[in-house]
Design an enzyme around this catalytic site. Structure first.
Site, PDB file in Angstrom:
ATOM      1  N   SER A 103       0.946  -1.341   0.149  1.00 21.04           N
ATOM      2  CA  SER A 103       0.062  -0.049  -0.071  1.00 21.04           C
ATOM      3  C   SER A 103       0.799   1.261  -0.064  1.00 21.04           C
ATOM      4  O   SER A 103       1.957   1.350   0.588  1.00 21.04           O
ATOM      5  CB  SER A 103      -0.914   0.166   1.485  1.00 21.04           C
ATOM      6  OG  SER A 103      -1.713   1.145   1.223  1.00 21.04           O
ATOM      7  N   TYR A 107      -2.156  -0.844  10.138  1.00 26.00           N
ATOM      8  CA  TYR A 107      -2.216  -1.169   8.784  1.00 26.00           C
ATOM      9  C   TYR A 107      -0.698  -1.011   8.168  1.00 26.00           C
ATOM     10  O   TYR A 107      -0.209  -1.647   7.340  1.00 26.00           O
ATOM     11  CB  TYR A 107      -3.125  -0.524   8.113  1.00 26.00           C
ATOM     12  CG  TYR A 107      -3.643  -0.992   6.629  1.00 26.00           C
ATOM     13  CD1 TYR A 107      -3.971  -2.053   6.161  1.00 26.00           C
ATOM     14  CD2 TYR A 107      -3.425  -0.089   5.441  1.00 26.00           C
ATOM     15  CE1 TYR A 107      -3.959  -2.572   4.897  1.00 26.00           C
ATOM     16  CE2 TYR A 107      -3.393  -0.042   4.309  1.00 26.00           C
ATOM     17  CZ  TYR A 107      -4.021  -1.526   3.811  1.00 26.00           C
ATOM     18  OH  TYR A 107      -4.188  -1.806   2.489  1.00 26.00           O
TER      19      TYR A 107
END
Length: 242
Positions: free
Chosen positions: A134, A146
């Protein structure tokens, strides 16, 4: 057990039942691969249902069992470690329970799946491993846990690239920026001011689509991409530039 020349090449996509994972799985089918989807739910696309396995990838033992079955049944030469979830929270609100959950699903499952399928790749004399990370590895508010999982995946990928190069197995990352998925719209309602600001800050002035990520994965999985390893390709509409 080398793969017969006329046998359809096989790819495994974790989290391939929905959103970006589904787009990746469908694109790899278009590219000529037999695609095995591993997810907690059944794939939405009918063409992906025949070779799908349902398993909670955060469960290590269940994942090992399923991957052993896949390794026994298919000569897999492509693996896309795509599965992942987000637990948005500012640092003061980050929960240890979420840390464990995301590390187990986003990171540990990638290690288990890769270990299970490496013998097949080595026997075939080549392999392509792609990890879906990401843009948040560069920093983003409310993504403590995350971003930690995605950063871990990128670090593992670079290590694997060095270890597996002698076996003609490449390991690369695709790092999406803002992509129009159900999870994105859940965290950023389409009519919200936050969503509007996100789109305005994308140089290309549009949200990315799951198919944009699938295009990058397709490139890495191609047999002709064999001199590219240990790299991260940002699919972000220009967000990471500057």
């Amino acid at each position: 057990m080398s793969q017969p020349a006329d046998q359809q090449p096989c790819a495994v996509v974790t989290g391939g039942a929905r959103n970006i994972g589904q787009a990746i799985a469908l694109r790899l089918q278009q590219d000529g691969y037999r695609v095995v989807v591993v997810d907690i739910v059944e794939p939405e696309a009918p063409s992906l249902q025949a070779d799908a396995y349902q398993v909670e990838l955060a469960d290590a033992e269940a994942t090992r069992r399923v991957m052993a079955e896949i390794a026994e049944q298919y000569a897999v030469t492509r693996l896309v470690n795509n599965v992942g979830i987000v637990a948005p929270a500012l640092i003061e609100e980050a929960q240890l329970e979420d840390f464990d959950k995301l590390m187990h699903l986003n990171v540990r499952s990638a290690l288990i799946c890769t270990q299970a399928l490496l013998p097949s790749m080595k026997a075939s004399g080549m392999g392509r491993i792609v990890l879906n990370t990401s843009r948040v590895v560069l920093g983003k508010e409310a993504r403590t846990i995350y971003s930690a999982t995605k950063g871990a995946l990128q670090s593992m990928a670079r290590t694997w690239a060095l270890e597996l190069a002698e076996h003609n197995i490449t390991v690369n990352c695709v790092a999406p920026g803002p992509i129009a998925t159900s999870a994105f719209w859940q965290n950023n309602p389409p009519d919200s001011e936050r969503a509007r600001r996100i789109v305005e800050n994308i140089p290309l002035k549009r949200m990315g689509q799951p198919e944009d990520v699938a295009q990058a994965v397709s490139f890495y999985c191609d047999e002709r991409s064999g001199f590219i390893t240990g790299q991260t390709l940002f699919v972000c509409g220009g967000v990471t530039v500057g």
